[in-house]
Scaffold this motif. Structure first.
Motif, mmCIF file in Angstrom:
data_model
loop_
_atom_site.group_PDB
_atom_site.id
_atom_site.type_symbol
_atom_site.label_atom_id
_atom_site.label_comp_id
_atom_site.label_asym_id
_atom_site.label_seq_id
_atom_site.Cartn_x
_atom_site.Cartn_y
_atom_site.Cartn_z
ATOM 1 N N VAL A 255 -85.014 29.839 -76.170
ATOM 2 C CA VAL A 255 -85.430 29.124 -74.966
ATOM 3 C C VAL A 255 -85.118 29.977 -73.739
ATOM 4 C CG1 VAL A 255 -85.265 26.978 -73.653
ATOM 5 C CG2 VAL A 255 -84.903 26.951 -76.133
ATOM 6 N N LEU B 27 -79.160 29.082 -73.440
ATOM 7 C CA LEU B 27 -80.343 29.221 -72.600
ATOM 8 C C LEU B 27 -80.382 30.627 -72.000
ATOM 9 C CD1 LEU B 27 -82.776 27.893 -71.051
ATOM 10 C CD2 LEU B 27 -81.119 27.356 -69.232
ATOM 11 N N TYR C 166 -76.482 24.190 -70.353
ATOM 12 C CA TYR C 166 -77.481 24.717 -71.292
ATOM 13 C C TYR C 166 -77.379 26.243 -71.382
ATOM 14 C CZ TYR C 166 -78.809 19.969 -70.499
ATOM 15 O OH TYR C 166 -78.750 18.605 -70.390
ATOM 16 N N LEU D 65 -78.196 23.267 -64.892
ATOM 17 C CA LEU D 65 -78.518 24.063 -66.069
ATOM 18 C C LEU D 65 -77.320 24.820 -66.641
ATOM 19 C CD1 LEU D 65 -82.045 25.463 -65.137
ATOM 20 C CD2 LEU D 65 -81.452 23.490 -66.568
ATOM 21 N N LYS E 229 -83.595 23.175 -78.836
ATOM 22 C CA LYS E 229 -82.400 24.002 -78.636
ATOM 23 C C LYS E 229 -82.184 25.022 -79.748
ATOM 24 C CE LYS E 229 -79.147 20.714 -80.758
ATOM 25 N NZ LYS E 229 -77.957 19.863 -80.506
ATOM 26 N N TRP F 101 -85.519 30.301 -69.544
ATOM 27 C CA TRP F 101 -85.822 29.742 -68.221
ATOM 28 C C TRP F 101 -86.355 30.861 -67.345
ATOM 29 C CZ3 TRP F 101 -82.052 29.000 -63.678
ATOM 30 C CH2 TRP F 101 -82.660 28.247 -62.659
ATOM 31 N N GLN G 287 -74.956 26.921 -73.888
ATOM 32 C CA GLN G 287 -75.461 26.671 -75.244
ATOM 33 C C GLN G 287 -76.543 27.663 -75.678
ATOM 34 O OE1 GLN G 287 -76.199 22.351 -76.137
ATOM 35 N NE2 GLN G 287 -75.467 22.057 -74.019
ATOM 36 N N ILE H 119 -86.183 21.367 -69.255
ATOM 37 C CA ILE H 119 -85.125 21.893 -70.134
ATOM 38 C C ILE H 119 -84.182 20.777 -70.554
ATOM 39 C CG2 ILE H 119 -83.140 23.444 -70.239
ATOM 40 C CD1 ILE H 119 -84.677 25.272 -68.262
ATOM 41 N N ILE H 120 -83.720 20.021 -69.581
ATOM 42 C CA ILE H 120 -82.726 18.977 -69.856
ATOM 43 C C ILE H 120 -83.280 17.900 -70.789
ATOM 44 C CG2 ILE H 120 -81.378 17.122 -68.774
ATOM 45 C CD1 ILE H 120 -81.278 18.988 -66.235
ATOM 46 N N ASN I 144 -85.827 17.964 -72.860
ATOM 47 C CA ASN I 144 -86.335 18.404 -74.167
ATOM 48 C C ASN I 144 -85.325 19.226 -74.962
ATOM 49 O OD1 ASN I 144 -89.265 17.541 -74.089
ATOM 50 N ND2 ASN I 144 -89.244 18.826 -72.254
ATOM 51 N N TRP I 145 -84.121 19.381 -74.430
ATOM 52 C CA TRP I 145 -83.177 20.321 -75.032
ATOM 53 C C TRP I 145 -82.896 20.028 -76.506
ATOM 54 C CZ3 TRP I 145 -81.779 25.005 -73.955
ATOM 55 C CH2 TRP I 145 -80.697 25.583 -74.621
ATOM 56 N N GLU I 146 -82.683 18.787 -76.849
ATOM 57 C CA GLU I 146 -82.376 18.458 -78.245
ATOM 58 C C GLU I 146 -83.551 18.781 -79.169
ATOM 59 O OE1 GLU I 146 -79.451 17.579 -79.593
ATOM 60 O OE2 GLU I 146 -78.677 17.979 -77.566
#
Length: 341
Positions: A104, A128, A123, A120, A100, A106, A126, A92-93, A95-97
């Motif tokens: 998404v 997630l 995210y 997390l 996003k 989890w 933002q 996640i961290i 590939n976030w950009e």
């Protein structure tokens, strides 16, 4: 009118859970692509068969082989509508950009802890979305919430027909001795002394209970034929794949409770089996080695008792882990435009 096909990119860290969920999402009508063992779904994996209903994209599969889960190629993402990440916080961290602006999700598997929750948290803020696999995950310190709790599942039509004609206690676990307190091997060994016991799974060579590896079909047969299952957990998960498979099959389970189920050095009480099994009705629960041994011996001595426990266990297993119930939960969640906190 053409029906819109929604595409899922599934990032996996566990091939059996991957197999189950990809089959379910495919049955719901989603077009699934996996960064995992099922990037080539027609081949299957070492532990589970192919999923021929999934599409096969050779170019995508080649990219999976070239790109780690932590550094996806943008082409793997651009035409996907939903990204589902099984556990891995770094996926996640890192590939976030890149993803996003997609939906998404989890998907937890029982391996979270305060460090993961804190990593997390930004995210989550933002957008997630989070699907938990157990309500007991709410006991994790610094818990960052959930959009829903959806357990993993088993098909009652596949895991069934327990008969218990073999007077053995069985367990499925890997590397029990090497993992020390996480798998409770000393307790397992002491309780099973003098009781016919089969321990299946890799990296148990040299242990007196070791019964070797099983194929997929052999595993289902052993669950059907043996009299009882001794569940010692694998700290810190609330429950494991092996527990679901045993519970759904109906083999009577004798399990540890909170003392041996929760990790002694981590301040999270996430073990759940004592809340699933009602002692003496659909299984047996204890942290007392003498009691655990007595429960196992009672099941070995009385097929009638074992059959009563089995019927109750299977009824509850279908309620909690049955395929149709879980399928309906996923369908409801995924058809919502977007989850919320």
């Amino acid at each position: 009118m053409e029906v819109e096909i929604i595409k899922i990119l599934y990032l996996s860290v566990h091939e059996v859970l991957e197999y189950d969920e990809l089959r379910l999402f495919t049955a719901l009508g989603y077009e699934c692509y996996s960064h995992g063992q099922y990037s080539r779904p027609h081949k299957g994996s070492k532990l589970r068969p192919p999923i021929p209903e999934m599409p096969f994209d050779p170019h995508f599969a080649d990219m999976v082989e070239r790109c780690s889960i932590d550094d996806l190629h943008p082409e793997m993402i651009e035409d996907k509508d939903i990204i589902i990440i099984m556990h891995s916080p770094t996926a996640i961290i890192n590939n976030w950009e890149k993803f996003k602006n997609k939906r998404v999700i989890w998907r937890t598997i029982g391996q979270s802890n305060p460090l993961v929750e804190n990593l997390l948290a930004p995210y989550r803020e933002q957008g997630l979305e989070i699907i938990r696999y157990s309500p007991r995950e709410r006991m994790i310190p610094d818990y960052i919430g959930e959009d829903d709790v959806i357990r993993f599942y088993k098909d009652p039509n596949e895991y069934n027909n327990w008969i218990g004609n073999k007077l053995n206690v069985m367990a499925i676990n890997q590397a029990m001795l090497q993992r020390g307190i996480d798998s409770n091997y000393p307790l397992f060994h002491n309780v099973c002394k003098g009781i016919p016991t089969k321990l299946f799974g890799p990296q148990n060579e040299g242990l007196p209970e070791n019964a070797g590896l099983l194929t997929y079909e052999q595993m289902k047969n052993e669950l059907r034929e043996n009299r009882a299952y001794f569940y010692t957990g694998t700290r810190i998960p609330s429950y494991t794949l092996a527990f679901i498979e045993a519970f759904m099959t109906g083999i009577p389970i004798v399990s540890v409770s909170e003392l041996f189920g929760n990790h002694p050095f981590l301040h999270q009480r996430t073990f759940e089996i004592h809340e699933i099994i009602e002692n003496g009705k659909d299984g047996f629960i204890s942290d007392n080695p003498v009691e655990l041994k007595r429960y196992l011996q009672e099941l070995l001595n009385s097929h009638d008792l074992a059959k009563e426990i089995s019927a109750n266990a299977r009824e509850k297993a279908i309620q909690l882990f049955g395929k149709e119930n879980i399928k309906n939960k996923w369908q409801k969640f995924l058809t919502n435009k977007r989850g919320g906190k």
